[in-house]
Design a protein around this motif. Structure first.
Motif, short mmCIF file in Angstrom:
data_model
loop_
_atom_site.label_atom_id
_atom_site.label_comp_id
_atom_site.label_asym_id
_atom_site.label_seq_id
_atom_site.Cartn_x
_atom_site.Cartn_y
_atom_site.Cartn_z
N GLY A 193 -2.48 -0.84 -1.25
CA GLY A 193 -3.57 0.28 -1.48
C GLY A 193 -2.50 1.60 -1.65
O GLY A 193 -2.79 2.47 -1.11
N THR A 194 -1.71 1.16 -2.91
CA THR A 194 -0.72 2.27 -3.13
C THR A 194 -1.18 2.75 -4.67
O THR A 194 -1.91 1.94 -5.42
CB THR A 194 0.58 1.80 -3.09
OG1 THR A 194 0.88 0.69 -3.83
CG2 THR A 194 0.85 1.45 -1.53
N TRP A 233 -5.89 7.18 -6.81
CA TRP A 233 -6.11 5.78 -6.85
C TRP A 233 -7.32 5.34 -5.86
O TRP A 233 -7.48 5.98 -4.95
CB TRP A 233 -5.00 5.29 -6.64
CG TRP A 233 -4.46 5.24 -5.16
CD1 TRP A 233 -4.36 4.37 -4.45
CD2 TRP A 233 -3.50 6.34 -4.33
NE1 TRP A 233 -3.88 4.63 -3.28
CE2 TRP A 233 -3.49 5.95 -3.15
CE3 TRP A 233 -3.41 7.73 -5.06
CZ2 TRP A 233 -2.88 6.81 -2.16
CZ3 TRP A 233 -2.72 8.47 -3.72
CH2 TRP A 233 -2.66 7.93 -2.77
N CYS A 234 -7.66 4.28 -6.27
CA CYS A 234 -9.08 3.67 -5.43
C CYS A 234 -8.47 2.74 -4.71
O CYS A 234 -7.74 1.75 -5.30
CB CYS A 234 -10.08 2.86 -6.70
SG CYS A 234 -11.61 2.24 -5.84
N HIS A 235 -8.62 2.56 -3.46
CA HIS A 235 -8.20 1.70 -2.45
C HIS A 235 -8.92 1.86 -1.16
O HIS A 235 -10.01 2.82 -1.12
CB HIS A 235 -6.69 2.01 -1.96
CG HIS A 235 -6.53 3.26 -1.35
ND1 HIS A 235 -6.76 4.71 -1.72
CD2 HIS A 235 -6.08 3.57 -0.31
CE1 HIS A 235 -6.22 5.61 -1.18
NE2 HIS A 235 -6.05 5.01 0.07
N PHE A 236 -9.03 0.88 -0.39
CA PHE A 236 -9.77 0.67 0.85
C PHE A 236 -9.06 0.34 1.98
O PHE A 236 -7.87 0.48 1.89
CB PHE A 236 -10.76 -0.28 0.64
CG PHE A 236 -11.72 -0.06 -0.66
CD1 PHE A 236 -12.80 0.68 -0.51
CD2 PHE A 236 -11.49 -0.49 -1.82
CE1 PHE A 236 -13.53 1.08 -1.85
CE2 PHE A 236 -12.13 -0.22 -3.11
CZ PHE A 236 -13.22 0.69 -2.89
N SER A 237 -9.52 0.17 3.23
CA SER A 237 -8.97 0.21 4.44
C SER A 237 -9.72 -1.07 5.23
O SER A 237 -11.00 -1.05 5.30
CB SER A 237 -9.04 1.44 5.27
OG SER A 237 -8.13 1.41 6.41
N GLU A 259 -5.09 -1.74 7.51
CA GLU A 259 -4.40 -2.06 6.27
C GLU A 259 -4.91 -1.25 5.13
O GLU A 259 -6.12 -1.70 4.63
CB GLU A 259 -4.39 -3.59 6.06
CG GLU A 259 -4.06 -4.22 4.70
CD GLU A 259 -2.47 -4.17 4.51
OE1 GLU A 259 -2.12 -4.63 3.58
OE2 GLU A 259 -1.78 -3.48 5.20
N LYS A 260 -4.32 -0.69 3.99
CA LYS A 260 -4.69 -0.10 2.77
C LYS A 260 -4.67 -1.01 1.75
O LYS A 260 -3.39 -1.78 1.52
CB LYS A 260 -4.31 1.25 2.55
CG LYS A 260 -4.12 2.43 3.52
CD LYS A 260 -5.76 2.56 3.99
CE LYS A 260 -5.72 3.98 4.89
NZ LYS A 260 -5.01 3.69 6.26
N PHE A 261 -5.63 -1.40 1.06
CA PHE A 261 -5.62 -2.44 -0.15
C PHE A 261 -6.44 -1.91 -1.10
O PHE A 261 -7.22 -1.09 -1.08
CB PHE A 261 -5.92 -3.90 0.27
CG PHE A 261 -7.39 -3.78 0.80
CD1 PHE A 261 -8.39 -4.24 0.00
CD2 PHE A 261 -7.56 -3.49 2.00
CE1 PHE A 261 -9.64 -4.31 0.33
CE2 PHE A 261 -8.96 -3.45 2.48
CZ PHE A 261 -10.23 -3.79 1.59
N TRP A 321 -15.95 3.51 4.80
CA TRP A 321 -15.26 3.46 3.53
C TRP A 321 -15.37 2.11 3.08
O TRP A 321 -15.02 1.21 3.80
CB TRP A 321 -13.79 3.80 3.99
CG TRP A 321 -13.02 4.09 2.84
CD1 TRP A 321 -13.12 3.90 1.55
CD2 TRP A 321 -11.35 4.25 3.08
NE1 TRP A 321 -11.92 4.10 0.82
CE2 TRP A 321 -10.87 4.12 1.67
CE3 TRP A 321 -10.61 4.51 4.35
CZ2 TRP A 321 -9.49 4.49 1.56
CZ3 TRP A 321 -9.18 4.55 3.97
CH2 TRP A 321 -8.74 4.55 2.78
N GLY A 322 -15.82 2.03 1.76
CA GLY A 322 -15.91 0.85 1.07
C GLY A 322 -17.21 0.27 1.14
O GLY A 322 -17.59 -0.79 0.47
N ASP A 323 -18.21 0.86 1.90
CA ASP A 323 -19.54 0.16 2.06
C ASP A 323 -20.34 0.64 0.67
O ASP A 323 -20.12 1.42 0.14
CB ASP A 323 -20.37 0.83 3.25
CG ASP A 323 -19.86 -0.01 4.42
OD1 ASP A 323 -19.16 -0.81 4.36
OD2 ASP A 323 -20.31 0.75 5.63
#
Length: 331
Positions: A193-194, A233-237, A259-261, A321-323
């Motif tokens: 997640g970078t 940038w789009c990322h989640f955890s 973990e960011k991805f 986050w991510g829901d």
């Protein structure tokens, strides 16, 4: 999840059993080298995992986090296609099998083939699968293959490509994604997640769409990503519980890490993406919750949910986050 299927705890137990006796200094040295490679910017045409100590360190250091990231991506696919289940799965660059554990935990019984160019990684992955007690993992095929241009893939229902694209040069990445798109009914690609990880995901997303697949997650649509390149940038955890072994090789004391991805899921069959997805950690303030959303029709927007919204406000205080948003509208 069926109690007989693998969980993060089962994976930690298998890792601890297999890696018991690994000299701490040797593990830490290998981890330091792997961290430098993981955070670096130079792609390679050789396996990152060179020998047994590298593989053991990688398994202890990265496998739990990779498992959780892939499991989150697969959960989004399940939300978008609750009646679909793969009968076959190919894990490209699967190494020690973190993605295959996640697949075995999401659906019961897919026939998995793990492809990797590092024989030590395949050997350790095979050992982990053997002591897992999970029939689908124990029956998996672990095959050495050069991951890159020229890779031949049999038709399969699901392909996972997790934390692999970073290791490849741009032309090889493109060829690999095109090959996966031609072979699978569903493709799941996961990267760190970078900003550069997200850039590789966008590149893969564009190629998957060009190959005729449609995005099932995390995006609510298959249109161009609304994020202006270079601005965000789009990322989640994903929350990762740390075992004592995990803490030892990472030099940390907390019982968990995040973990960011970044990821994309694309399919050849019809799915129902979420109407909107929470793209940042919700900001909870007095009497209101601020949600950053990616939506089907309005691109990126900020939603403010206040107490006067009643049930919706109570739901907003619990959303993660991510829901999907609104809650209960995953489909």
């Amino acid at each position: 999840m069926n109690a007989t299927l693998p969980t993060a705890e089962a994976l930690r137990t298998a890792l601890a059993a297999l890696l018991d006796g690994l000299p701490p200094r040797q593990a830490v040295q290998a981890v330091d080298r792997l961290i430098a490679n993981y955070r670096g910017t130079t792609a390679t045409d050789a396996p990152v995992l060179r020998d047994r100590s590298d593989v053991a360190a990688y398994a202890a250091y990265r496998m739990p986090a990779t498992f959780e990231a892939v499991r989150s991506a697969l959960a989004a696919l399940q939300d978008a296609a609750p009646d679909w289940a793969p009968a076959t799965h190919t894990d490209i660059g699967g190494g020690t099998g973190a993605a295959s554990w996640a697949v075995a935990g999401a659906w019961e019984g897919p026939r998995t083939t793990v492809l990797d160019w590092a024989e030590p990684a395949l050997a350790l992955g095979r050992e982990l699968a053997g002591i897992s007690g999970i029939p689908a993992l124990r029956a998996a095929e672990w095959r050495r293959a050069r991951i890159g241009a020229g890779l031949e893939l049999a038709p399969t229902d699901l392909i996972t490509v997790s934390y692999v694209l970073k290791e490849l040069t741009a032309d090889v990445r493109a060829a690999l994604v095109d090959t996966a798109a031609a072979a699978a009914q569903a493709v799941v690609v996961v990267e760190p997640g970078t900003p550069d990880g997200y850039a590789r995901i966008i590149e893969a997303r564009d190629r998957l769409i060009a190959a005729g697949l449609k995005v099932a997650a995390p995006c609510p649509h298959s249109d161009a990503c609304p994020i202006e390149p270079g601005t965000d940038w789009c990322h989640f955890s994903a929350r990762v519980s740390r075992s004592s072994l995990h803490r030892q090789v990472k030099g940390g004391s907390l019982p968990y890490e995040d973990e960011k991805f970044s990821y994309v899921v694309a399919t050849r069959f019809e799915t129902e993406p979420v109407p909107a997805r929470v793209t940042r950690k919700p900001q909870i303030r007095k009497g209101q919750v601020l949600l950053d959303l990616c939506t089907r029709d309005e691109a990126l927007r900020r939603a403010t949910v206040t107490k006067r919204h009643g049930e919706l406000y109570r739901a907003a205080r619990d959303v993660a986050w991510g829901d999907a948003w609104p809650p209960g509208e995953d489909n």
